[in-house]
Motif scaffolding. Structure first.
Motif, PDB file in Angstrom:
ATOM      1  N   LEU A  94       0.466   7.747  -5.235  1.00 15.94           N
ATOM      2  CA  LEU A  94       0.130   7.754  -3.873  1.00 15.94           C
ATOM      3  C   LEU A  94       1.142   8.414  -2.896  1.00 15.94           C
ATOM      4  N   ASP A  95       0.334   9.403  -2.083  1.00 11.64           N
ATOM      5  CA  ASP A  95       1.140  10.310  -1.443  1.00 11.64           C
ATOM      6  C   ASP A  95       0.483  10.278   0.030  1.00 11.64           C
ATOM      7  N   SER A  96       1.078   9.427   1.047  1.00  9.75           N
ATOM      8  CA  SER A  96       2.282   8.883   1.110  1.00  9.75           C
ATOM      9  C   SER A  96       2.200   7.610   1.950  1.00  9.75           C
ATOM     10  N   LEU A  97       2.801   6.710   1.663  1.00  8.81           N
ATOM     11  CA  LEU A  97       3.093   5.523   2.449  1.00  8.81           C
ATOM     12  C   LEU A  97       2.966   5.663   4.165  1.00  8.81           C
ATOM     13  N   GLY A  98       3.608   6.595   4.584  1.00  8.89           N
ATOM     14  CA  GLY A  98       4.091   6.713   5.912  1.00  8.89           C
ATOM     15  C   GLY A  98       2.492   6.974   6.586  1.00  8.89           C
ATOM     16  N   LEU A  99       1.840   7.994   6.032  1.00  6.66           N
ATOM     17  CA  LEU A  99       0.434   8.295   6.648  1.00  6.66           C
ATOM     18  C   LEU A  99      -0.439   7.401   6.713  1.00  6.66           C
ATOM     19  N   PHE A 100      -0.338   6.436   5.824  1.00  4.06           N
ATOM     20  CA  PHE A 100      -1.211   4.879   5.536  1.00  4.06           C
ATOM     21  C   PHE A 100      -0.918   4.214   6.674  1.00  4.06           C
ATOM     22  N   ALA A 102       0.480   4.769   9.250  1.00  6.03           N
ATOM     23  CA  ALA A 102       0.107   5.474  10.702  1.00  6.03           C
ATOM     24  C   ALA A 102      -1.318   5.159  10.978  1.00  6.03           C
ATOM     25  N   ALA A 103      -2.100   5.325   9.968  1.00  2.00           N
ATOM     26  CA  ALA A 103      -3.516   5.223  10.077  1.00  2.00           C
ATOM     27  C   ALA A 103      -4.114   3.679  10.205  1.00  2.00           C
ATOM     28  N   CYS A 104      -3.254   2.799   9.985  1.00  5.00           N
ATOM     29  CA  CYS A 104      -3.396   1.301  10.479  1.00  5.00           C
ATOM     30  C   CYS A 104      -2.543   0.756  11.563  1.00  5.00           C
ATOM     31  N   LEU A 105      -1.860   1.547  12.283  1.00  8.66           N
ATOM     32  CA  LEU A 105      -1.327   0.928  13.413  1.00  8.66           C
ATOM     33  C   LEU A 105      -1.803   0.152  14.300  1.00  8.66           C
ATOM     34  N   ALA A 106      -3.331   0.409  14.483  1.00  3.85           N
ATOM     35  CA  ALA A 106      -4.209  -0.399  15.193  1.00  3.85           C
ATOM     36  C   ALA A 106      -4.549  -1.731  15.035  1.00  3.85           C
ATOM     37  N   GLU A 107      -4.012  -2.086  13.730  1.00  4.48           N
ATOM     38  CA  GLU A 107      -4.161  -3.341  13.142  1.00  4.48           C
ATOM     39  C   GLU A 107      -3.297  -4.304  13.845  1.00  4.48           C
ATOM     40  N   ASN A 108      -3.749  -5.578  14.119  1.00  5.11           N
ATOM     41  CA  ASN A 108      -2.711  -6.445  14.670  1.00  5.11           C
ATOM     42  C   ASN A 108      -1.998  -7.124  13.453  1.00  5.11           C
ATOM     43  N   ASP A 109      -0.896  -7.736  14.020  1.00  4.39           N
ATOM     44  CA  ASP A 109      -0.125  -8.194  12.880  1.00  4.39           C
ATOM     45  C   ASP A 109      -0.468  -8.995  11.734  1.00  4.39           C
ATOM     46  N   THR A 127      -1.412  -1.383 -14.772  1.00  6.95           N
ATOM     47  CA  THR A 127      -0.679  -1.590 -16.001  1.00  6.95           C
ATOM     48  C   THR A 127      -0.156  -0.048 -16.232  1.00  6.95           C
ATOM     49  N   HIS A 128      -0.581   0.948 -15.558  1.00  9.23           N
ATOM     50  CA  HIS A 128       0.015   2.196 -15.723  1.00  9.23           C
ATOM     51  C   HIS A 128       1.133   2.665 -14.649  1.00  9.23           C
ATOM     52  N   LEU A 129       1.806   3.655 -15.048  1.00  8.15           N
ATOM     53  CA  LEU A 129       2.660   4.143 -13.744  1.00  8.15           C
ATOM     54  C   LEU A 129       1.910   4.373 -12.602  1.00  8.15           C
ATOM     55  N   THR A 130       2.699   4.066 -11.431  1.00  2.27           N
ATOM     56  CA  THR A 130       2.368   4.082 -10.000  1.00  2.27           C
ATOM     57  C   THR A 130       3.592   4.701  -9.554  1.00  2.27           C
ATOM     58  N   VAL A 131       3.504   5.682  -8.796  1.00  6.36           N
ATOM     59  CA  VAL A 131       4.507   6.343  -7.958  1.00  6.36           C
ATOM     60  C   VAL A 131       4.125   6.218  -6.721  1.00  6.36           C
ATOM     61  N   VAL A 132       4.731   5.739  -5.911  1.00  6.68           N
ATOM     62  CA  VAL A 132       4.585   5.822  -4.439  1.00  6.68           C
ATOM     63  C   VAL A 132       5.588   6.560  -3.673  1.00  6.68           C
ATOM     64  N   VAL A 133       5.045   7.403  -2.873  1.00 10.35           N
ATOM     65  CA  VAL A 133       5.946   8.435  -1.832  1.00 10.35           C
ATOM     66  C   VAL A 133       5.936   7.764  -0.586  1.00 10.35           C
ATOM     67  N   ALA A 134       7.201   7.540  -0.102  1.00  3.89           N
ATOM     68  CA  ALA A 134       7.329   6.789   1.328  1.00  3.89           C
ATOM     69  C   ALA A 134       8.265   7.560   2.078  1.00  3.89           C
ATOM     70  N   GLU A 135       8.156   8.019   3.392  1.00  4.82           N
ATOM     71  CA  GLU A 135       8.927   8.850   4.090  1.00  4.82           C
ATOM     72  C   GLU A 135      10.158   7.678   4.518  1.00  4.82           C
ATOM     73  N   ASP A 153       9.116   0.090  12.156  1.00  5.77           N
ATOM     74  CA  ASP A 153       9.072  -1.288  11.675  1.00  5.77           C
ATOM     75  C   ASP A 153       8.511  -1.386  10.815  1.00  5.77           C
ATOM     76  N   ARG A 154       6.953  -1.090  10.641  1.00  6.00           N
ATOM     77  CA  ARG A 154       6.164  -1.280   9.518  1.00  6.00           C
ATOM     78  C   ARG A 154       6.401  -0.538   8.443  1.00  6.00           C
ATOM     79  N   LEU A 155       6.647   0.588   8.515  1.00  8.34           N
ATOM     80  CA  LEU A 155       7.057   1.604   7.283  1.00  8.34           C
ATOM     81  C   LEU A 155       8.218   1.136   6.861  1.00  8.34           C
ATOM     82  N   GLY A 156       9.319   0.868   7.387  1.00  5.66           N
ATOM     83  CA  GLY A 156      10.652   0.265   7.204  1.00  5.66           C
ATOM     84  C   GLY A 156      10.423  -0.881   6.226  1.00  5.66           C
ATOM     85  N   GLU A 157       9.839  -1.903   6.739  1.00  5.58           N
ATOM     86  CA  GLU A 157       9.744  -3.002   6.098  1.00  5.58           C
ATOM     87  C   GLU A 157       8.750  -3.081   4.706  1.00  5.58           C
ATOM     88  N   PHE A 158       7.706  -2.094   4.782  1.00  6.98           N
ATOM     89  CA  PHE A 158       6.741  -2.094   3.746  1.00  6.98           C
ATOM     90  C   PHE A 158       7.454  -1.326   2.477  1.00  6.98           C
TER      91      PHE A 158
END
Length: 187
Positions: A94-100, A102-109, A127-135, A153-158
């Motif tokens: 999954l490349d990348s968490l930061g772009l994801f 950013a795309a969801c910033l309009a969502e309320n908390d 059950t298989h390998l999952t690699v998450v790229v996160a800025e 805040d959201r990216l740091g917490e995630f």
């Protein structure tokens, strides 16, 4: 669940490292799940460069352009695509968490928390390998805008949640990996 997080700054080499990691430690089929949405011509050129460099063994799980045209909210389309793609059987990058994020910033908390929980539930079921790229965020000035602070805040917490669940966390700097967390070997 075999979860690995690869983090680092912009242009640190984290995607290249992650691709090699998946091919060396995962099992076929190898899936590449990009979170970049088409935008300006410079961004699209960057996406094309990533596509050209990507190893042919990866099956790319891209959003169909028609899906983006059907809904006004591209963030919602991306979210649905990611949730669906996390169910594939095989190694997944999954490349990348930061772009994801950013795309969801309009969502309320409350909606955002539901999004995070949905992603985490699906990752935990894999059950298989999952690699998450996160800025990496927070190594510079505090953003001057509300949206910038919300993103940080959201990216740091995630990222912290993903790191806590991960067997390995790797920080990439100038293309070089630094192991922050490694698997504990029993005994």
């Amino acid at each position: 669940m075999k979860l690995v997080m690869v983090t680092g700054g912009i242009r640190s080499g984290k995607t290249d490292y992650s691709e090699r990691y998946v091919l060396e430690h995962g099992v076929s089929p190898y899936f590449y799940l990009p979170t970049a949405l088409p935008g300006d011509p410079l961004w699209e050129a960057r996406i094309s460069l990533h596509q050209e460099k990507r190893e042919a063994r990866f099956l790319t799980l891209e959003i169909e352009p028609a899906a983006l045209l059907k809904k006004a909210d591209s963030g919602e389309v991306l979210k649905e695509h990611i949730l669906h793609s996390l169910t594939v059987e095989g190694s997944l990058l999954l490349d990348s968490l930061g772009l994801f994020v950013a795309a969801c910033l309009a969502e309320n908390d409350a909606v955002w928390q539901g999004t995070v929980n949905g992603v985490l539930d699906l990752i935990k079921r894999r059950t298989h390998l999952t690699v998450v790229v996160a800025e990496e965020v927070g190594m510079t000035l505090v953003p001057g805008t509300r949206e910038g602070r919300l993103f940080t805040d959201r990216l740091g917490e995630f990222r912290q949640i993903i790191a806590g669940l991960s067997e390995e966390v790797i920080f990439v700097l100038s293309g070089l990996p630094l192991m922050l967390k490694t698997r504990t070997i029993p005994g």
